[in-house]
Scaffold this motif. Structure first.
Motif, mmCIF file in Angstrom:
data_model
loop_
_atom_site.group_PDB
_atom_site.id
_atom_site.type_symbol
_atom_site.label_atom_id
_atom_site.label_comp_id
_atom_site.label_asym_id
_atom_site.label_seq_id
_atom_site.Cartn_x
_atom_site.Cartn_y
_atom_site.Cartn_z
ATOM 1 N N ASN A 1 0.381 -1.377 -0.051
ATOM 2 C CA ASN A 1 -0.140 -0.337 -0.102
ATOM 3 C C ASN A 1 1.009 1.280 -0.326
ATOM 4 O O ASN A 1 0.176 2.468 0.438
ATOM 5 C CB ASN A 1 -0.717 0.007 0.968
ATOM 6 C CG ASN A 1 -1.535 -1.184 1.362
ATOM 7 O OD1 ASN A 1 -2.088 -1.423 0.462
ATOM 8 N ND2 ASN A 1 -2.106 -1.326 1.874
ATOM 9 N N ARG B 1 -1.811 7.989 2.100
ATOM 10 C CA ARG B 1 -0.773 8.648 2.293
ATOM 11 C C ARG B 1 -0.842 9.792 2.432
ATOM 12 O O ARG B 1 -0.087 11.097 2.981
ATOM 13 C CB ARG B 1 -0.231 9.106 0.779
ATOM 14 C CG ARG B 1 0.299 7.213 0.456
ATOM 15 C CD ARG B 1 1.029 8.214 -1.099
ATOM 16 N NE ARG B 1 2.177 8.264 -0.906
ATOM 17 C CZ ARG B 1 2.365 9.495 -1.808
ATOM 18 N NH1 ARG B 1 1.583 9.990 -2.138
ATOM 19 N NH2 ARG B 1 3.974 9.949 -1.169
ATOM 20 N N GLU C 1 -4.710 10.965 -1.832
ATOM 21 C CA GLU C 1 -4.695 9.461 -1.738
ATOM 22 C C GLU C 1 -4.715 9.422 0.236
ATOM 23 O O GLU C 1 -3.611 9.699 1.072
ATOM 24 C CB GLU C 1 -3.191 9.488 -2.133
ATOM 25 C CG GLU C 1 -3.079 10.152 -3.875
ATOM 26 C CD GLU C 1 -1.411 9.930 -3.865
ATOM 27 O OE1 GLU C 1 -0.887 8.414 -3.347
ATOM 28 O OE2 GLU C 1 -1.433 10.957 -4.364
ATOM 29 N N SER D 1 2.980 5.463 -4.659
ATOM 30 C CA SER D 1 1.766 6.336 -4.434
ATOM 31 C C SER D 1 0.689 6.929 -6.434
ATOM 32 O O SER D 1 1.467 5.349 -6.923
ATOM 33 C CB SER D 1 2.690 8.216 -4.566
ATOM 34 O OG SER D 1 3.693 7.834 -5.794
ATOM 35 N N ALA D 2 -0.135 7.305 -6.024
ATOM 36 C CA ALA D 2 -0.625 7.192 -7.161
ATOM 37 C C ALA D 2 0.475 7.642 -8.468
ATOM 38 O O ALA D 2 0.163 7.221 -9.537
ATOM 39 C CB ALA D 2 -1.607 8.304 -7.838
ATOM 40 N N HIS E 1 -4.512 15.834 -2.260
ATOM 41 C CA HIS E 1 -4.008 14.717 -3.178
ATOM 42 C C HIS E 1 -4.756 13.490 -3.525
ATOM 43 O O HIS E 1 -4.391 12.845 -4.390
ATOM 44 C CB HIS E 1 -2.532 14.195 -2.863
ATOM 45 C CG HIS E 1 -0.916 15.102 -2.983
ATOM 46 N ND1 HIS E 1 -1.171 16.512 -2.396
ATOM 47 C CD2 HIS E 1 -0.535 15.030 -3.855
ATOM 48 C CE1 HIS E 1 -0.030 17.069 -3.190
ATOM 49 N NE2 HIS E 1 0.564 16.101 -4.034
#
Length: 247
Positions: A125, A198, A195, A128-129, A193
């Motif tokens: 996991n 994160r 996410e 990052s994207a 972001h």
């Protein structure tokens, strides 16, 4: 005849008020999200093994941010005094020195935070994207270079204009204290972001970048700090995309 009075002094350039505020930032965020969704839907690959072209990388990952940044700059022109005054844009030697210092501090903090964060969420996991674009995919050399230059140099400029420029200026217009502006802009930077896993790591990343903006009062220092902080992740994405490193 009465003596002629001298003309009144004009206020310093940096004290000129602008007419845009939080609404401008929300508009830019809406443009970013809607353009990303629209372009992403058009360029959605038919299967996960499809080779990513340079056009897909540039249009799908980069163009929405460039469009949003362009809208932010246009707002400062139409409703303010332009980016140099409204966003405190500068890129002097002093900005570079302060930005470099905070960027290096950011690398140390981010490295430590990333190690802790990876242990908490697990390796599966921890991507990052942006890094996920090269996972299990074969990228042409040109696409890898474009991604590297964007993540290292161009992306930080765009994000700083939006968050430490437009959002920062909007909060200052509301008469928020400088530390409150720093805290909220850092939190919004992380959350924006999109996410969730994160977010805490992105807050750590954003702290030294925001401090560069806070202590200098100028955008150039935070741009340099952001670019320094992004160099190693951008280089990793480039090496992975070229097959030099394993994903």
């Amino acid at each position: 005849m009465a003596a002629q009075q001298p003309p009144a002094e004009q206020p310093p350039v940096q004290d000129r008020s602008h007419k845009w505020g939080i609404g401008a930032f929300l508009l830019v965020e809406a443009v970013l999200l809607l353009s990303a969704a629209f372009i992403g839907a058009i360029l959605q690959p038919s299967n996960s093994d499809q080779r990513i072209s340079v056009l897909t990388i540039v249009v799908g990952s980069i163009l929405p941010v460039l469009i949003a940044t362009g809208v932010a700059l246009l707002i400062t022109r139409l409703r303010g005094n332009g980016p140099r005054i409204d966003l405190r844009w500068s890129y002097s030697r002093a900005d570079f020195k302060v930005g470099l210092k905070f960027g290096l501090i950011g690398i140390v903090l981010t490295t430590i935070a990333a190690m802790v964060w990876t242990k908490v969420v697990g390796d599966e996991n921890a991507t990052s994207a942006f890094s996920a674009l090269v996972d299990n995919r074969s990228l042409p050399v040109a696409a890898g270079i474009v991604m590297f230059l964007y993540a290292w140099l161009v992306g930080p400029v765009c994000e700083e204009i939006i968050f430490r420029g437009l959002l920062w200026g909007a909060l200052e217009r509301l008469q928020w204290g400088r530390w409150a502006v720093f805290g909220l802009s850092t939190a919004v930077f992380a959350v924006s972001h999109l996410e969730p896993l994160r977010t805490s790591l992105l807050i750590v990343i954003g702290i030294p970048i925001g401090l560069a903006r806070l202590f200098t009062g100028r955008l150039g220092a935070s741009v340099v700090a952001h670019q320094v902080n992004n160099f190693l992740p951008a280089l990793t994405v480039l090496l992975v995309s070229l097959g030099v490193m394993a994903p």
